[in-house]
Structures are given as C-alpha cells and as structure tokens.
Design a protein around this motif. Structure first.
Motif, mmCIF file in Angstrom:
data_model
loop_
_atom_site.group_PDB
_atom_site.id
_atom_site.type_symbol
_atom_site.label_atom_id
_atom_site.label_comp_id
_atom_site.label_asym_id
_atom_site.label_seq_id
_atom_site.Cartn_x
_atom_site.Cartn_y
_atom_site.Cartn_z
ATOM 1 N N SER A 259 53.927 38.289 35.015
ATOM 2 C CA SER A 259 54.049 39.204 35.849
ATOM 3 C C SER A 259 54.308 38.718 37.828
ATOM 4 O O SER A 259 52.655 38.235 38.195
ATOM 5 C CB SER A 259 53.178 40.900 36.481
ATOM 6 N N VAL A 260 55.760 38.545 38.735
ATOM 7 C CA VAL A 260 54.860 38.013 39.483
ATOM 8 C C VAL A 260 54.694 38.712 40.805
ATOM 9 O O VAL A 260 54.418 38.148 41.962
ATOM 10 C CB VAL A 260 56.730 37.437 39.839
ATOM 11 N N PHE A 261 55.020 39.939 40.919
ATOM 12 C CA PHE A 261 55.056 40.674 41.766
ATOM 13 C C PHE A 261 54.695 42.287 41.352
ATOM 14 O O PHE A 261 56.065 42.898 39.788
ATOM 15 C CB PHE A 261 55.899 40.808 42.700
ATOM 16 N N GLU A 262 54.454 43.414 41.416
ATOM 17 C CA GLU A 262 54.320 44.511 39.725
ATOM 18 C C GLU A 262 54.044 45.847 41.022
ATOM 19 O O GLU A 262 52.638 45.499 42.089
ATOM 20 C CB GLU A 262 53.245 44.016 39.132
ATOM 21 N N VAL A 263 53.867 46.517 41.107
ATOM 22 C CA VAL A 263 54.098 47.952 41.490
ATOM 23 C C VAL A 263 53.436 49.197 41.330
ATOM 24 O O VAL A 263 53.902 49.364 39.647
ATOM 25 C CB VAL A 263 55.596 48.457 41.789
#
Length: 489
Positions: A259-263
């Motif tokens: 996960s590089v960027f996760e909401v």
C-alpha cells in the motif's frame, strides 16, 4: 496525535467553505490538525457514498456495466455506462466535493504559518495540504478537463463563482509545483495512528503518475523508480509486493507493504441515510453496491456474502479476458456458476451477466453491530495507489522495453505464479487490466492511451467529447464557467 479515521464534521467548518472565516480557528497544533483531517476527508469520494469514483468509472469502462436495479437506478452512473451522460444527470458532487477539499487545503496552507506550533510540524501540515490539493486537482482534471485554478481563500462566496477556467497545462504545472515542494517535508514512512497520512513515497508516486498522464515519460521514470526500488524487493520506503494477491482484499489486512497510499474507512462513524454521501459518512459504499441482489447461500462451501445492490456487473469481455489468470477468483464472483451448481442463488438485476466484482464483496462476518445503517458501514479501505500499479506505470513510462521494464512486469506476474512474457507496451497494458480490474483505473487508462473510442464506441462513447465529463448544470448557472465541448444540448 489522533488517527485520521476521525472525520471533520464540525458544522462551523462545513459552513465556512470558501469564506475565509478561519482567523480564530488556526491558533495551535490541535486546531490545525483538526483542519488538516478535514482536508483529508474528501478522499473518501473514491469509495464513499452512492456517487463514488470507483463504481462510477468502473461503469464507464469496458470491464463493467452500471448494473443496479434498473436503467433508471442512478442517472449519473447509468449515463456514464451508456454514454448518455449530460449536464443535468452528471452528479454535482464530483465538482463540489473536490473543490471543497481544495478550499480546505488552501485554508491550511494560508493559516498554519501563523499558528503556535513548531516549524517542523508546520512544514509537514502544509506539505500534506499541498499534496491533497494536488490530488483533488488531478482528479478534477481527469474528470472535467477544463477547470478553474483556485489557490486563494475567499472572504465572499460569490468570488469563488467568478473564477474563470484555465488550461489543463496550467493546472498540471500547479500540481507539479505543489508536489515538488511537498515531498522534502513529508515523512519517509508512517506507522501506528498515523497510518493513512501522506508520505514522501506516496507524493512521489502521485507525481510520477501526473508526469505519465502528460507523457513526460523521462520524468515519470525517475520518480517511479525511486518509489519502486528493485523489482520484487523492498524499496527505500518499505514497499514490497505482498506474497498473496488475494490477501489484498481481506478487510482486516489494512496498510500492507504494497500500500503506497490508502484511504481509510471505518464502521465507527455511525453512517446513516440522513447524511450518506454528504461527506460525513465513513463507510466503504462499494461493498454493498457491488454485491448481488437477494443473495442466498445454499451450501457451506459457497461464499457467505451479504446481498447488495448489483452495481458494476462484470462484462463478459473482462470475464473472458481473465480466463486462466490466477487473479480471477479474487476479482470476479461467478454467481452464474454458483447458481448452476445450486450452491447459492440471487436475483438477476439490470445488465446482469452472472459475474460480480469480488474485491470489495461484503461477507456476513463484516456486517457491523455498531450504530448506523449496516449497509453504509463497511470498513474495507480503498487502496488509491499500490506498488503493483507503480511497477506497471514505470514499465509503461519506459516504453515497455528494456531489462528494467521486463523486471517490473515479471515481478507483478511472478507474484501470482505466472511465467515471464516478453515485455511490450501491450503486455504492460494487458497486465494493468488484469492486475487492477475493478479498482477504478481502467477508464482513465483507456483515455490516456487514446483507446477509449475503439473500446467504448459500442456503448455510445463519442471521441472528442466523452474523454471528459460535462460540468454539472448547477455549477454553470450564474457563474463564469463554460460547458465542455459538445455537452450543451
């Protein structure tokens, strides 16, 4: 510092968008952080509410139909799927939600320097706000193409509506500037309660993607290589492909090494129908939207799925394309087969193919017992950028040729047990379709590759028009905005 699962629901903050009435709010670190959390909130547009980005743009692609209960179940998503979308049926939230995020980012950037807090924290907060502003502008560009560039706060709401549109190149230049300035002041990694906050790696991945969309392949390659590191290994930011592809879609498996960027989504927000989709709900709506209607489990070896609303039915084209691929079962729930084998049953709905998106499929054990509507409180996170995506973006930026591109493609395939195939742009495109199916990327890929018309003309897509969406009529009335080409009637 509180976790970013906290939602910014303060009524005063909501009411003061675009008005610049924050002079007595940004006094210290706590208040500034509260405002920063509010700036993160519009990220839930990807998976929150009925008008979420993922199901909308899945429906716009060749991999899915809108589905749902009928041809009139959601005028916006149906219009995106059959390309009858117009300025009346285009949901206004796609414009308003992102500009709300931009307004909040502008306030943080302006007010934080005068707050009572350390310079290091100020720099980080401002950098996070600039990165969020870049994300929101990037999505506005991809959706609408011709948009106003607003970098100031406003003392009068009317000022906002008189800002003219600028060229996409001007907006891209600001996005690049924001991200370049933000990267040095963001942390290399985050952990614990800070998971979900932006990092250097996430900002670099986003900037690499922005370069790729502009065909600045050399610049994209440099940034994405820094994010990716050695293909198949662990990068300088700790990113690594997870061993088991299927594990990416397990709800409790949040913030993996991939996960590089996760909401973040949660079932603790008490999301209910009275404010669903208004920016305050915190559940993942893709889950209930994509589940088959009236699901009934007949045998113990059938999935224990919750019945849903049957949106994003899978096209037979995608189903056939993924035949023999190890990612098939994680991607597609084959209800036609389960029904034929008398293992489960469901009620076929609009544009039913018997195939459903499985990555966000809600199961019985994930139904919340906390307050709020159970349908609106699924807590599966949405991964906005993951390492397999950045691997394939770098391979694409390399032109689909050379040993590095080959290694990147091989790593994505090897993770699911597939043998190497000779690298090429087409091989990279095919891999993206299989690896990222249903995650909301396909339509934008087709547009930037110039392939949307050839893939979607049978659905009504018109070249030179439908690459971008119409600006909602409510945003045009009484403003300086001009409608996008060919959408005036």
């Amino acid at each position: 510092m509180p976790n970013l699962v906290v939602s910014c629901t303060d009524e005063d903050l909501e009411e003061k968008e675009y008005k610049g009435a924050f002079a007595n709010f940004f006094r210290n670190e706590q208040e500034c952080f509260f405002a920063l959390v509010g700036t993160y909130d519009p990220l839930r547009k990807y998976a929150g509410g009925f008008e979420n980005m993922v199901t909308f743009y899945n429906a716009a692609s060749d991999d899915f139909y809108a589905g749902g209960g009928s041809a009139t179940d959601g005028a916006g998503i149906q219009g995106a799927s059959n390309w009858q979308i117009n300025q009346t049926t285009m949901p206004a939230s796609y414009w308003k939600d992102y500009y709300q995020g931009i307004a909040r980012a502008n306030e943080v950037i302006k007010r934080v320097p005068d707050a009572s807090m350390s310079d290091a924290i100020k720099s980080r907060f401002i950098s996070e706000a600039k990165t969020l502003r870049a994300i929101y502008y990037f999505d506005l560009l991809r959706v609408f193409g011709n948009i106003p560039l607003i970098l100031n706060t406003f003392t009068v709401t009317d000022d906002f509506y008189n800002v003219p549109q600028v060229t996409p190149a001007e907006v891209y230049a600001q996005i690049e500037k924001d991200l370049s300035e933000a990267i040095p002041n963001l942390p290399m990694t985050v952990s614990g309660g800070e998971r979900g906050r932006l990092t250097q790696g996430a900002a670099k991945a986003l900037l690499g993607k922005v370069y790729l969309y502009q065909k600045k392949n050399a610049e994209a390659t440099v940034l994405l290589a820094e994010v990716n590191g050695t293909p198949g290994g662990t990068s300088q930011y700790g990113y690594k492909l997870v061993d088991n592809y299927n594990s990416l879609w397990i709800t409790d498996n949040k913030f993996t090494t991939e996960s590089v960027f996760e909401v973040t989504h949660t079932n603790k927000g008490n999301s209910d129908w009275s404010f669903w989709g208004a920016g305050n709900d915190e559940g993942n709506s893709i889950c209930i939207m994509t589940a088959p209607r009236s699901y009934t489990r007949k045998t113990n070896d059938a999935p224990d799925v919750v019945g849903g609303w049957a949106f994003n039915t899978v096209t037979t084209d995608l189903y056939n394309f993924m035949q023999g691929d190890p990612r098939m079962s994680a991607t597609i729930l084959n209800m036609a087969m389960l029904k034929q084998e008398s293992k489960a049953d469901y009620s076929p709905a609009y544009m039913d193919t018997g195939y459903f998106l499985n990555k966000y499929m809600p199961t019985r054990d994930e139904v919340t017992t906390l307050p709020g509507a159970t349908e609106l409180n699924y807590r599966q996170n949405y991964i906005l950028i993951r390492l397999a995506d950045t691997y394939l973006m770098e391979a694409e930026a390399l032109g689909g040729t050379g040993s590095r591109a080959q290694a990147l493609l091989d790593a994505v395939r090897a993770r699911v047990g597939l043998a190497s195939v000779p690298v090429s742009l087409q091989a990279v495109k095919d891999e993206r379709r299989k690896e990222l199916a249903g995650e909301g990327h396909r339509f934008f890929d087709l547009v930037r590759w110039g392939e949307a018309a050839s893939k979607l003309s049978s659905r009504g897509f018109v070249a030179g028009k439908n690459e971008i969406m119409p600006i909602p009529l409510t945003e045009l009335t009484g403003t300086a905005l001009k409608q996008n080409p060919h959408y005036n009637n």
